[in-house]
Design a protein around this motif. Structure first.
Motif, PDB file in Angstrom:
ATOM      1  N   GLY A 283       0.801  -1.257  -0.015  1.00 59.44           N
ATOM      2  CA  GLY A 283       0.256  -0.081   0.048  1.00 59.44           C
ATOM      3  C   GLY A 283       0.982   1.404  -0.094  1.00 59.44           C
ATOM      4  O   GLY A 283       0.483   2.259  -0.856  1.00 59.44           O
ATOM      5  N   LEU A 284       2.061   1.326   0.969  1.00 56.75           N
ATOM      6  CA  LEU A 284       2.924   2.601   0.693  1.00 56.75           C
ATOM      7  C   LEU A 284       3.234   2.844  -0.533  1.00 56.75           C
ATOM      8  O   LEU A 284       3.312   3.951  -0.955  1.00 56.75           O
ATOM      9  CB  LEU A 284       4.075   2.163   1.745  1.00 56.75           C
ATOM     10  CG  LEU A 284       3.542   2.154   3.104  1.00 56.75           C
ATOM     11  CD1 LEU A 284       5.124   2.096   4.050  1.00 56.75           C
ATOM     12  CD2 LEU A 284       3.101   3.615   3.710  1.00 56.75           C
ATOM     13  N   ARG A 285       3.651   1.960  -1.236  1.00 61.23           N
ATOM     14  CA  ARG A 285       4.329   2.030  -2.445  1.00 61.23           C
ATOM     15  C   ARG A 285       3.074   2.520  -3.507  1.00 61.23           C
ATOM     16  O   ARG A 285       3.614   3.389  -4.434  1.00 61.23           O
ATOM     17  CB  ARG A 285       4.951   0.560  -2.959  1.00 61.23           C
ATOM     18  CG  ARG A 285       6.129   0.948  -4.263  1.00 61.23           C
ATOM     19  CD  ARG A 285       6.472  -0.483  -4.444  1.00 61.23           C
ATOM     20  NE  ARG A 285       5.888  -1.790  -4.477  1.00 61.23           N
ATOM     21  CZ  ARG A 285       6.453  -2.811  -4.640  1.00 61.23           C
ATOM     22  NH1 ARG A 285       7.719  -3.129  -5.046  1.00 61.23           N
ATOM     23  NH2 ARG A 285       5.571  -4.115  -4.849  1.00 61.23           N
ATOM     24  N   PHE A 286       2.105   1.885  -3.421  1.00 67.23           N
ATOM     25  CA  PHE A 286       1.085   2.192  -4.455  1.00 67.23           C
ATOM     26  C   PHE A 286       0.265   3.485  -4.270  1.00 67.23           C
ATOM     27  O   PHE A 286       0.309   4.387  -5.267  1.00 67.23           O
ATOM     28  CB  PHE A 286      -0.245   1.266  -4.104  1.00 67.23           C
ATOM     29  CG  PHE A 286      -1.282   1.429  -5.030  1.00 67.23           C
ATOM     30  CD1 PHE A 286      -1.215   1.069  -6.294  1.00 67.23           C
ATOM     31  CD2 PHE A 286      -2.600   2.049  -4.527  1.00 67.23           C
ATOM     32  CE1 PHE A 286      -2.384   1.345  -7.250  1.00 67.23           C
ATOM     33  CE2 PHE A 286      -3.555   2.015  -5.472  1.00 67.23           C
ATOM     34  CZ  PHE A 286      -3.481   1.687  -6.808  1.00 67.23           C
ATOM     35  N   TYR A 287       0.116   4.055  -2.936  1.00 69.35           N
ATOM     36  CA  TYR A 287      -0.182   5.246  -2.699  1.00 69.35           C
ATOM     37  C   TYR A 287       0.666   6.374  -2.942  1.00 69.35           C
ATOM     38  O   TYR A 287       0.360   7.353  -3.621  1.00 69.35           O
ATOM     39  CB  TYR A 287      -0.619   5.491  -1.172  1.00 69.35           C
ATOM     40  CG  TYR A 287      -1.583   4.479  -0.699  1.00 69.35           C
ATOM     41  CD1 TYR A 287      -2.646   3.991  -1.433  1.00 69.35           C
ATOM     42  CD2 TYR A 287      -1.613   3.751   0.675  1.00 69.35           C
ATOM     43  CE1 TYR A 287      -3.488   3.173  -0.879  1.00 69.35           C
ATOM     44  CE2 TYR A 287      -2.709   3.026   1.280  1.00 69.35           C
ATOM     45  CZ  TYR A 287      -3.583   2.718   0.400  1.00 69.35           C
ATOM     46  OH  TYR A 287      -4.420   1.783   0.797  1.00 69.35           O
TER      47      TYR A 287
END
Length: 308
Positions: A283-287
């Motif tokens: 999620g961190l990378r995607f956001y």
């Protein structure tokens, strides 16, 4: 690195695809909300509802077609695939449309009222019969996992070299977005510490089990759609739902249900932590890539404050 943009199509391209598979008469072709990686349209043909999805990512729907057959054959309300193909640079998939609206369209109270049914579906997903397949991580078009172990998948998924995938050149995000290398590496190291608990459990994982991929008529769940499907510890789906319904008592409801039906969950806390770290890191990378700084900050705070 700029935010990913879904492919754009003109109406003639869509109509040509539908004509090829269904013949003339497709009507009410309407763009649908949702889907971060696909352009999605609903339409009607001879009184029946369908959905067509387009993607410029390689092999975008071959696995989804396999998953469609797997789940719809095991009492999971997942849309049945009708056709697969390519038009120019784009892959496409035609599915039967399921009734209902996104669960996210309903109030928090209406969503919570449907939590028992969601827990039941999570339990069914975890019990899907995958004994005819092998491997971990992403499900290939042949139905097998791409990696020999969960650890091998985790390491590969977070490696710098992602040539030819959605994450190609993702290290650029450290320079061009809100993604912080020290935070990412801290969470990654925590994730690796919990891999031994997760890798003992190989089940089906939807991979995106939240309100935008769950359909409802307001009182009952009518369908589960999309997904980043993989093989691994099925508690990953529980972690996803809990993060999207954080004040709804998802974890306690799940544990109560498992106890009621007599299902034992060894090392539940450790496995759930591993699941939180796995999906949270993704999620961190995607956001960061999508430019969703609030979602990034919220996930960062949650992960850094998890306690063993």
């Amino acid at each position: 690195m700029t935010a990913y943009e879904k492919p754009s199509l003109d109406m003639r391209e869509i109509e040509t695809v539908l004509l090829k598979h269904l013949g003339p008469g497709a009507a009410e072709i309407t763009p649908m909300a949702g889907g971060n990686l696909s352009s999605v349209f609903s339409f009607v043909h001879e009184g029946k509802g369908y959905v067509v999805k387009f993607s410029d990512l390689e092999g975008a729907y071959e696995t989804e077609s396999y998953v469609s057959d797997l789940l719809s054959g095991q009492d999971i309300p997942f849309p049945k695939c009708f056709a697969l193909g390519k038009t120019g640079r784009l892959a496409y998939m035609i599915l039967k449309r399921m009734d209902g609206r996104n669960l996210s369209d309903y109030t928090a109270e209406e969503q919570v009222r449907q939590l028992p049914e969601l827990i039941g579906i999570l339990t069914k997903l975890a019990a899907v019969d995958i004994r005819a397949t092998n491997g971990y991580g992403w499900i290939g078009s042949d139905g097998n996992g791409v990696y020999d172990s969960w650890k091998e998948f985790v390491v590969a998924f977070n490696a710098e070299d992602q040539t030819g995938t959605f994450w190609e050149n993702w290290y650029d995000l450290y320079r061009t977005s809100c993604l912080e290398r020290d935070v990412f590496e801290e969470i990654y190291n925590r994730l690796l510490a919990y891999v031994p608990y997760n890798e003992l459990h190989r089940g089906f994982i939807h991979g995106d089990f939240h309100q935008w991929n769950i359909l409802s008529d307001g009182t009952r769940i009518t369908g589960i759609i999309d997904g980043n499907c993989l093989y691994g510890d099925s508690l990953v789906d529980l972690a996803i739902l809990d993060r999207h319904m954080p004040s709804s008592g998802v974890i306690q409801a799940y544990q109560d249900y498992q106890a009621k039906v007599g299902i034992s969950i060894p090392y539940f806390k450790e496995r759930l932590l591993g699941a939180y770290y796995f999906k949270g890191l993704d999620g961190l990378r995607f956001y960061a890539k999508m430019g969703w700084s609030d979602a990034y900050k919220g996930t960062r705070h949650f992960l850094l404050n998890l306690k063993a």
